[in-house]
Scaffold this motif. Structure first.
Motif, PDB file in Angstrom:
ATOM      1  N   ALA A 215     -12.612  94.857  77.004  1.00 33.40           N
ATOM      2  CA  ALA A 215     -13.484  92.559  77.025  1.00 33.40           C
ATOM      3  C   ALA A 215     -12.395  91.959  76.596  1.00 33.40           C
ATOM      4  CB  ALA A 215     -14.974  92.905  76.392  1.00 33.40           C
ATOM      5  N   PHE A 216     -11.795  92.402  75.239  1.00 33.00           N
ATOM      6  CA  PHE A 216     -11.694  91.522  74.869  1.00 33.00           C
ATOM      7  C   PHE A 216      -9.688  90.897  75.240  1.00 33.00           C
ATOM      8  CE2 PHE A 216     -13.960  91.991  70.701  1.00 33.00           C
ATOM      9  CZ  PHE A 216     -13.785  90.692  70.557  1.00 33.00           C
ATOM     10  N   VAL A 217      -9.483  92.232  76.077  1.00 31.84           N
ATOM     11  CA  VAL A 217      -8.005  92.204  77.222  1.00 31.84           C
ATOM     12  C   VAL A 217      -8.279  91.381  78.245  1.00 31.84           C
ATOM     13  CG1 VAL A 217      -6.185  93.958  78.333  1.00 31.84           C
ATOM     14  CG2 VAL A 217      -7.319  94.255  76.308  1.00 31.84           C
ATOM     15  N   MET A 218      -9.461  91.623  79.229  1.00 29.68           N
ATOM     16  CA  MET A 218      -9.792  90.363  79.889  1.00 29.68           C
ATOM     17  C   MET A 218      -9.764  89.483  79.378  1.00 29.68           C
ATOM     18  SD  MET A 218     -12.764  92.878  81.543  1.00 29.68           S
ATOM     19  CE  MET A 218     -13.165  91.892  82.338  1.00 29.68           C
ATOM     20  N   ASN A 354      -6.529  93.878  63.787  1.00 31.80           N
ATOM     21  CA  ASN A 354      -5.092  94.095  63.163  1.00 31.80           C
ATOM     22  C   ASN A 354      -5.270  94.913  65.294  1.00 31.80           C
ATOM     23  OD1 ASN A 354      -5.550  96.636  63.996  1.00 31.80           O
ATOM     24  ND2 ASN A 354      -5.040  97.201  61.844  1.00 31.80           N
ATOM     25  N   ASN A 355      -6.261  95.080  66.256  1.00 27.00           N
ATOM     26  CA  ASN A 355      -6.168  95.839  67.209  1.00 27.00           C
ATOM     27  C   ASN A 355      -5.605  97.175  67.258  1.00 27.00           C
ATOM     28  OD1 ASN A 355      -6.098  96.600  70.289  1.00 27.00           O
ATOM     29  ND2 ASN A 355      -4.500  95.428  70.532  1.00 27.00           N
ATOM     30  N   ILE A 356      -5.393  97.621  66.436  1.00 23.36           N
ATOM     31  CA  ILE A 356      -5.115  99.203  66.125  1.00 23.36           C
ATOM     32  C   ILE A 356      -5.707  99.909  65.712  1.00 23.36           C
ATOM     33  CG2 ILE A 356      -2.660 100.251  65.477  1.00 23.36           C
ATOM     34  CD1 ILE A 356      -1.218  98.059  64.482  1.00 23.36           C
ATOM     35  N   PHE A 360     -10.419  95.075  67.153  1.00 22.38           N
ATOM     36  CA  PHE A 360     -10.548  93.518  67.456  1.00 22.38           C
ATOM     37  C   PHE A 360      -9.245  93.147  67.862  1.00 22.38           C
ATOM     38  CE2 PHE A 360     -14.275  94.673  64.952  1.00 22.38           C
ATOM     39  CZ  PHE A 360     -14.871  94.307  65.290  1.00 22.38           C
ATOM     40  N   PRO A 361      -9.398  91.865  68.381  1.00 23.89           N
ATOM     41  CA  PRO A 361      -8.049  91.238  68.721  1.00 23.89           C
ATOM     42  C   PRO A 361      -6.586  90.908  67.603  1.00 23.89           C
ATOM     43  CG  PRO A 361      -9.954  89.938  69.114  1.00 23.89           C
ATOM     44  CD  PRO A 361     -10.863  90.566  69.323  1.00 23.89           C
ATOM     45  N   VAL A 362      -5.915  91.006  67.868  1.00 27.63           N
ATOM     46  CA  VAL A 362      -5.100  90.652  66.016  1.00 27.63           C
ATOM     47  C   VAL A 362      -5.305  89.327  65.570  1.00 27.63           C
ATOM     48  CG1 VAL A 362      -2.742  90.258  65.214  1.00 27.63           C
ATOM     49  CG2 VAL A 362      -3.307  91.755  67.407  1.00 27.63           C
TER      50      VAL A 362
HETATM   51  C1  LIG Z   1      -4.884  95.567  71.822  1.00 23.71           C
HETATM   52  O1  LIG Z   1      -3.435  96.934  72.126  1.00 23.71           O
HETATM   53  C2  LIG Z   1      -3.192  96.931  73.019  1.00 23.71           C
HETATM   54  C3  LIG Z   1      -1.687  98.197  73.607  1.00 23.71           C
HETATM   55  O2  LIG Z   1      -1.071  98.210  71.921  1.00 23.71           O
HETATM   56  C4  LIG Z   1      -2.773  96.428  74.521  1.00 23.71           C
HETATM   57  O3  LIG Z   1      -2.850  97.018  75.322  1.00 23.71           O
HETATM   58  C5  LIG Z   1      -4.167  95.380  74.053  1.00 23.71           C
HETATM   59  O4  LIG Z   1      -3.911  94.172  75.640  1.00 23.71           O
HETATM   60  C6  LIG Z   1      -4.376  94.908  72.917  1.00 23.71           C
HETATM   61  N1  LIG Z   1      -5.133  94.318  73.028  1.00 23.71           N
HETATM   62  C7  LIG Z   1      -5.622  92.353  72.616  1.00 23.71           C
HETATM   63  C8  LIG Z   1      -6.805  92.071  72.720  1.00 23.71           C
HETATM   64  O5  LIG Z   1      -5.107  91.769  72.316  1.00 23.71           O
END
Ligand SMILES: *[C@@H]1O[C@H](CO)[C@@H](O)[C@H](O)[C@H]1NC(C)=O
Ligand SMILES: *[C@@H]1O[C@H](CO)[C@@H](O)[C@H](O)[C@H]1NC(C)=O
Ligand SMILES: *[C@@H]1O[C@H](CO)[C@@H](O)[C@H](O)[C@H]1NC(C)=O
Ligand SMILES: *[C@@H]1O[C@H](CO)[C@@H](O)[C@H](O)[C@H]1NC(C)=O
Ligand SMILES: *[C@@H]1O[C@H](CO)[C@@H](O)[C@H](O)[C@H]1NC(C)=O
Length: 472
Positions: A215-218, A354-356, A360-362
């Motif tokens: 969802a955060f990537v979207m 930190n999204n690692i 959550f997003p960074v």
């Molecule tokens: C989180 O990290 C992953 C793997 O590096 C990346 O593909 C993804 O876009 C990142 N998510 C956000 C919300 O930045």
């Protein structure tokens, strides 16, 4: 009709008696500055405290003293039922003291948060207030030989432990629930918090975490396309549409803040402590996240569990969530100003996400970011070495008569004491426990672990009281 109205009266009575124990609201005059006899001279302010003496055996029973933390004291009174559950069998006097600069205990009214007055907000001054209040009550109530047990949760738990560290002359023992005292060590690792929020969601279902990440990537993709901010504003029912990437980052902070509270308040039954939440809110949120065909909509619905407790029609993310020196949130109103200042001075909180290691997003929060923010907002720079020296950091070997309790669901627990430094300090890990669950009143849905924790705490309190009476 007559019967119906009697039923209503009875229900109302049961409801109020289960919700709150009545109290006397009292005030004590406190010097605004305990540590400098010159700068503020004899200036005093009125510190509020709440008192209940219905169970007290005057002059004999112990004093159960809650060391108020970052909020209005009634809120802690209403959510610390453990103290009232056990006060009768101990014939205890119950006192809850409000922390200076919070609730109704503002030393300079609404000027309290300007220079130089805000400088009087410190852990040491608050502990000084509690020490003076205890000494005064002991005199006035002819209670000089009554043992004092302090109680507190979260920052209040830190204060409860510090009262025993600093004033063992006044305090026989201390219950410090979910107290992340090790955060005040300059060497503390600060990257555990969002990882542990994530773990709570992962424990419900790893798919839930995957879905949140997706969802955060979207959202990231949507935010960058034409009309994307408008689309997100609609999805999140925002009162004022997002107009910049800065607004968008605030929305991300607002969402992360909701997840923070869902995890911290992951109690087994509905609560109204820092928002109105259903029982096991993390599970409820994951249900919505997994059920939704639109992952972003799922994030919205999970956030709504935390924010929409009052049936609002749209969300004002700037009013709901204030970015501050505590990435886990500062609350709202004057209380949030006070906490922000404390987070800029003595209290060093967790780092950003930190999204690692988390879902959550960074959204970083580093020492340089903190320093810069604190200079800009308050004209101060944090002094981490002072907090470390003053509040003992990791070296608590000389502590005694304290129980440190932590819940494994609580994202703060890795900042707390999980190994006893010596046999007089108790450490209790509550399986299935969220943020200081043990301090809440008993409930039919309590897990066995918390019932056992409360019994252990009671045994320690009995021991400390007996010790204190013997040494007199
Ligand atoms: C989180 O990290 C992953 C793997 O590096 C990346 O593909 C993804 O876009 C990142 N998510 C956000 C919300 O930045
Ligand atoms: C501060 O308090 C005064 C007097 O109670 C009030 O008139 C004023 O509006 C307050 N100011 C703020 C910023 O709340
Ligand atoms: C405390 O003791 C003194 C002297 O015995 C007595 O005068 C006073 O009334 C007592 N106060 C309370 C609150 O019991
Ligand atoms: C998920 O959706 C199904 C079908 O609409 C519904 O029966 C179920 O209650 C939903 N579950 C949650 C946790 O919302
Ligand atoms: C909040 O809840 C109320 C009542 O349950 C509902 O009518 C309203 O649409 C909700 N607000 C948002 C922004 O979802």
């Amino acid at each position: 009709e007559g019967v119906a109205s009697i039923v209503v009266v009875c229900l109302t009575f049961i409801f109020t008696s289960a919700q709150t124990v009545p109290f006397k609201e009292l005030y004590i005059d406190q010097y605004v500055d305990h540590f400098n006899f010159v700068s503020y001279g004899e200036s005093i302010f009125k510190e509020r405290y709440l008192l209940q003496d219905q169970w007290w055996k005057p002059g004999v029973g112990p004093i159960f003293f809650y060391t108020g933390n970052e909020g209005s004291i009634e809120e802690f009174w209403d959510n610390t039922g453990f103290v009232f559950d056990i006060a009768p069998e101990f014939n205890a006097l119950v006192v809850f003291a409000e922390h200076r600069f919070y609730g109704k205990s503002l030393p300079f009214g609404n000027k309290s948060f300007s220079h130089p007055y805000v400088g009087l907000l410190s852990i040491e001054q608050a502990l000084g207030d509690y020490a003076v209040l205890l000494s005064t009550l002991k005199q006035e109530l002819n209670a000089t030989s009554c043992p004092v047990i302090t109680f507190g949760g979260s920052y209040g738990g830190m204060l409860s432990a510090y009262m025993r560290f600093k004033y063992p002359n006044l305090v026989a023992g201390s219950i410090a629930a979910s107290a992340p005292i090790f955060l005040l060590s300059a060497n503390s690792k600060r990257d555990f918090f969002w990882e542990d929020v994530t773990k709570d969601f992962n424990a419900v279902s790893p798919k839930c975490v995957d879905r949140v990440k997706k969802a955060f990537v979207m959202m990231d993709v949507i935010s960058k396309k034409p009309g994307g901010l408008k689309e997100l504003s609609t999805t999140f029912a925002l009162c004022k549409p997002l107009t910049s990437m800065n607004d968008y980052h605030h929305l991300l902070g607002w969402i992360r803040n909701a997840f923070t509270y869902l995890a911290m308040m992951d109690y087994p039954y509905p609560t109204s402590f820092m928002g109105n939440l259903p029982g096991y809110p993390v599970k409820v949120a994951c249900g919505m996240i997994l059920n939704n065909t639109d992952a972003v909509k799922g994030l919205y619905q999970a956030s709504e569990i935390f924010y929409n407790s009052t049936g609002r029609l749209c969300f004002d993310i700037w009013a709901d969530f204030i970015e501050c020196a505590d990435p886990t949130g500062c609350g709202l109103g004057f209380n949030s100003r006070a906490w922000d200042y404390q987070a800029c001075t003595e209290i060093h909180l967790p780092a950003g996400s930190n999204n690692i290691t988390d879902m959550f997003p960074v959204l970083p929060f580093t020492n340089p970011i903190r320093n810069q923010y604190c200079q800009k907002t308050w004209g101060v720079a944090p002094r981490d070495l002072w907090g470390q020296a003053q509040f003992w950091a990791e070296n608590i070997k000389s502590a005694s008569n304290i129980v440190f309790s932590n819940g494994d669901l609580d994202p703060w627990h890795r900042g707390g004491v999980t190994q006893a430094p010596n046999p007089s300090v108790g450490v209790i890990m509550i399986k299935g426990g969220a943020h200081h669950l043990d301090l809440r009143g008993k409930n039919k849905d309590d897990p066995a672990s918390v019932i056992q924790a409360r019994n252990q705490e009671k045994d320690y309190i009995k021991k400390w009281i007996a010790e204190s009476r013997q040494s007199q």
